[in-house]
Design a protein around this motif. Structure first.
Motif, short mmCIF file in Angstrom:
data_model
loop_
_atom_site.label_atom_id
_atom_site.label_comp_id
_atom_site.label_asym_id
_atom_site.label_seq_id
_atom_site.Cartn_x
_atom_site.Cartn_y
_atom_site.Cartn_z
N ARG A 18 -4.55 -10.50 101.69
CA ARG A 18 -3.27 -10.28 102.34
C ARG A 18 -3.04 -11.40 103.35
O ARG A 18 -3.93 -12.19 103.63
CB ARG A 18 -3.24 -8.90 103.02
CG ARG A 18 -4.31 -8.70 104.06
CD ARG A 18 -4.30 -7.31 104.69
NE ARG A 18 -3.06 -7.08 105.38
CZ ARG A 18 -2.24 -6.04 105.14
NH1 ARG A 18 -2.58 -5.15 104.24
NH2 ARG A 18 -1.12 -5.89 105.79
N ARG A 19 -1.84 -11.46 103.92
CA ARG A 19 -1.50 -12.54 104.84
C ARG A 19 -1.48 -12.12 106.31
O ARG A 19 -1.55 -12.97 107.19
CB ARG A 19 -0.12 -13.10 104.51
CG ARG A 19 -0.10 -13.83 103.20
CD ARG A 19 1.26 -14.40 102.97
NE ARG A 19 1.28 -15.13 101.71
CZ ARG A 19 2.14 -16.09 101.44
NH1 ARG A 19 3.06 -16.41 102.32
NH2 ARG A 19 2.08 -16.70 100.29
N THR A 20 -1.37 -10.82 106.57
CA THR A 20 -1.24 -10.35 107.94
C THR A 20 -2.28 -9.28 108.25
O THR A 20 -2.85 -8.66 107.35
CB THR A 20 0.16 -9.76 108.20
OG1 THR A 20 0.35 -8.66 107.30
CG2 THR A 20 1.25 -10.80 107.99
N SER A 38 -9.91 -14.22 107.96
CA SER A 38 -9.71 -13.99 109.40
C SER A 38 -11.05 -14.02 110.12
O SER A 38 -12.05 -13.53 109.61
CB SER A 38 -9.08 -12.61 109.64
OG SER A 38 -7.79 -12.56 109.16
#
Length: 66
Positions: A18-20, A38
């Motif tokens: 995912r990006r967020t 992350s």
């Protein structure tokens, strides 16, 4: 999945493509969904920034259980 703790908040981290970052609070606890790459520090900052919201939601979940 990784179980982690920030102050009095225990949370599980799920990494995916995912990006967020996203938070989920339910009767099973606090879940942080994070992009695969992350850093631990960025996830901790995210939890710290949202600490008030998390605590509020945890209180609501506890009320529902009672």
């Amino acid at each position: 999945m990784t179980e982690t703790r920030y102050e009095n908040i225990e949370y599980t981290v799920i990494r995916s493509s995912r990006r967020t970052l996203a938070l989920e609070v339910n009767e099973r606890g606090v879940l942080v969904r994070a992009p695969r790459f992350s850093t631990k520090a960025s996830i901790e900052r995210f939890v710290q920034y949202n600490k008030g919201w998390i605590e509020k939601r945890l209180r609501k979940v506890e009320k529902r259980k009672a």
